[in-house]
Design an enzyme around this catalytic site. Structure first.
Site, PDB file in Angstrom:
ATOM      1  CB  THR A  40      -0.971  -0.143   1.293  1.00  0.00           C
ATOM      2  OG1 THR A  40      -1.611  -1.297   1.419  1.00  0.00           O
ATOM      3  CG2 THR A  40      -1.858   1.116   1.144  1.00  0.00           C
ATOM      4  CB  VAL A  41       3.337   2.551   2.393  1.00  0.00           C
ATOM      5  CG1 VAL A  41       4.300   3.999   2.582  1.00  0.00           C
ATOM      6  CG2 VAL A  41       2.320   2.556   3.481  1.00  0.00           C
ATOM      7  CB  ALA A  73      13.272  -6.186  -2.792  1.00  0.00           C
ATOM      8  N   GLY A 101     -11.207  -1.573   5.361  1.00  0.00           N
ATOM      9  CA  GLY A 101      -9.961  -1.455   5.043  1.00  0.00           C
ATOM     10  C   GLY A 101      -8.861  -0.741   6.206  1.00  0.00           C
ATOM     11  CG  ASP A 104       0.750   0.625  15.177  1.00  0.00           C
ATOM     12  OD1 ASP A 104       1.653   0.188  14.481  1.00  0.00           O
ATOM     13  OD2 ASP A 104      -0.009   1.613  15.436  1.00  0.00           O
ATOM     14  CE  LYS A 112       2.047   3.880  14.573  1.00  0.00           C
ATOM     15  NZ  LYS A 112       0.798   4.069  13.974  1.00  0.00           N
ATOM     16  N   GLY A 124      -2.350   4.885   5.848  1.00  0.00           N
ATOM     17  CA  GLY A 124      -2.683   5.124   4.452  1.00  0.00           C
ATOM     18  C   GLY A 124      -1.595   5.177   3.516  1.00  0.00           C
TER      19      GLY A 124
HETATM   20  N1  HSE Z   1      -2.154   0.170  11.738  1.00  0.00           N
HETATM   21  C1  HSE Z   1      -1.726   1.751  11.850  1.00  0.00           C
HETATM   22  C2  HSE Z   1      -3.007   2.466  12.327  1.00  0.00           C
HETATM   23  C3  HSE Z   1      -0.960   2.421  11.056  1.00  0.00           C
HETATM   24  O1  HSE Z   1      -4.011   2.062  12.277  1.00  0.00           O
HETATM   25  O2  HSE Z   1      -2.959   3.641  12.565  1.00  0.00           O
HETATM   26  C4  HSE Z   1       0.294   1.796  10.860  1.00  0.00           C
HETATM   27  O3  HSE Z   1       0.798   1.960  12.048  1.00  0.00           O
END
Ligand code: HSE
Length: 431
Positions: free
Chosen positions: A16-17, A46, A188, A202, A206, A308
């Site tokens: 995606t990115v 790759a 999504g 996640d 961060k 996104g």
């Molecule tokens: N899955 C993360 C979010 C984005 O929902 O913010 C990627 O770190």
């Protein structure tokens, strides 16, 4: 531009990115070249599967499954594979060769940051990671460069869009957690396996990166006390709403006074009760926002799209422009700054006020017994509220506490959970 100024870019991952990075590189290459005073060439991409569906703008002649070759032939390696393996091995390979790496991989940085930054220092390599925290929101640059003249006291943010979307729908639509998650998956936002998002991992990675930058200390994922949102119910959200608040999954890194009277860091990810006086209250949908409190600048808020393809690619390209300039005209990414080496408060000593919701047998003396148990644990109650439940023999009781420690709350909860004849613990939220 002379050929000496050519920067060869190798891309690892074209999902995606990655595919948006390819698009932006094609669309705005002339601007990026002018901004970096270089000539940019996408040398190779790759991927793990050559036959996967990709947008038409991706030049299939650049695709290869030989990621080592892509690393070895590039000046700037963009790592967008995510996760630890094989990203770790490939980033180490690039940095050991003195190359520049641009990555959005928060999990890799939060767990292997020490090793990677040491490789940068030892091999004159560079590591850029604007895309690793809050997607398009330039908070890494903000902390690493813009605020390096200030003393930061607190960073508090919504850094996971998936959980913010789920909690927002529970709040504004009255949906259950399960319904909000399933709609997030259909749209999504949430992955098929949502564990990393809903369990707070996640956001935890961060939080570690934000804390490291804010306090010039090394904070890893293991240092962060992490709680997710999957235990929250529509009732929790309704209670919060009735109190004029909402619940957000907050990543919070604070400078606090440690037990020895010196500065220390508290790093926590947890669902927290947020009132309308906090600007994070109105951050809805899948948006991210980070509030920073510092001595001289005061309060700053960073807000925008945290995930996104295109928003995250925007952050990646900002690093690519800086990386390309440094590659050809001197300089490197800012080095890791850990000179302050502040200690990190043990998880059990992290402090907060808590809101504990219990389901109790509705009988004489129950509130008295609960208040007694809380007091035995040395915890001060700031409020005690009872309301009816669907079951006429039971009632909901909400105990709110003054600031206490996670350790004290945990031992209290253990005791409350071991008295099922008295109550069951429905939820625990920081406030
Ligand atoms: N899955 C993360 C979010 C984005 O929902 O913010 C990627 O770190």
């Amino acid at each position: 531009m002379t050929s000496n100024n050519c920067v060869r870019i190798g891309l690892l991952g074209c999902g995606t990115v990655g595919s948006q990075v390819v698009r932006l590189l094609q669309q705005s290459r002339c601007d990026y070249e002018a901004r970096s005073a270089t000539c940019l060439t996408l040398q190779g991409i790759a991927v793990s599967r050559l036959d996967a569906q990709r947008p038409a703008w991706v030049d299939t002649s650049l695709l290869t499954t030989d990621a080592n070759k892509v690393v070895d032939e590039a000046d700037v390696v963009i790592e967008l594979i995510g996760g630890i393996d094989p990203a770790h091995e490939l980033v180490v390979r690039a940095l050991t060769q003195g190359k520049t790496v641009v990555t959005g991989n928060k999990a890799l940085l939060a767990s292997h940051g020490k090793e990677l930054f040491e490789l940068c220092a030892n091999h004159n390599a560079s590591l850029y990671y604007e895309a690793a925290v809050a997607g398009a929101v330039p908070v890494v640059y903000g902390l690493r460069e813009s605020l390096t003249g200030d003393r930061i006291n607190c960073v508090q943010g919504i850094v996971n869009g998936t959980t913010n979307y789920i909690l927002d729908k529970m709040d504004t639509q009255g949906w259950s957690y399960e319904k909000a998650l399933s709609v997030a998956q259909e749209l999504g936002f949430a992955e098929a396996d949502p564990t990393a998002d809903v369990d707070g991992l996640d956001a935890g990675a961060k939080c570690a990166l934000l804390a490291s930058l804010a306090f010039h200390s090394r904070v890893t994922m293991e240092d962060v006390s992490i709680q997710g949102i999957s235990h929250l119910s529509a009732k929790d959200m309704k209670d919060a709403k009735d109190a004029g608040c909402t619940i957000k999954l907050i990543a919070e890194a604070k400078r606090i006074r440690g037990a020895d009277g010196k500065d220390a860091i508290s790093a926590v990810v947890a669902p927290m009760l947020i009132g309308p006086d906090n600007p994070l209250f109105s951050v809805g949908g899948a948006f991210n926002a980070i509030l920073i409190d510092s001595d001289a600048a005061g309060r700053l808020m960073f807000y925008g799209q945290g995930a996104g393809g295109a928003p995250t690619a925007s952050a990646v390209l900002s690093d690519v422009v800086a990386a390309a300039f440094h590659c050809k005209h001197g300089g490197h990414a800012p080095r890791e700054s850990t000179y302050a080496s502040l200690p990190i408060v043990d998880k059990e000593h992290a402090q907060a006020a808590f809101r504990i919701r219990l389901s109790v047998h509705d009988e004489i003396g129950v509130l008295h017994r609960i208040a007694g148990i809380v007091a035995q644990h040395g915890i001060s109650i700031s409020g005690l509220q009872q309301s009816g439940s669907e079951d006429e023999n039971r009632a909901h009781v909400v105990v709110t506490t003054h600031v206490t420690t996670q350790g004290q709350i945990d031992t209290l909860l253990n005791e409350l959970r071991s008295t099922p004849e008295l109550c069951t613990v429905a939820s625990v939220i920081r406030q």
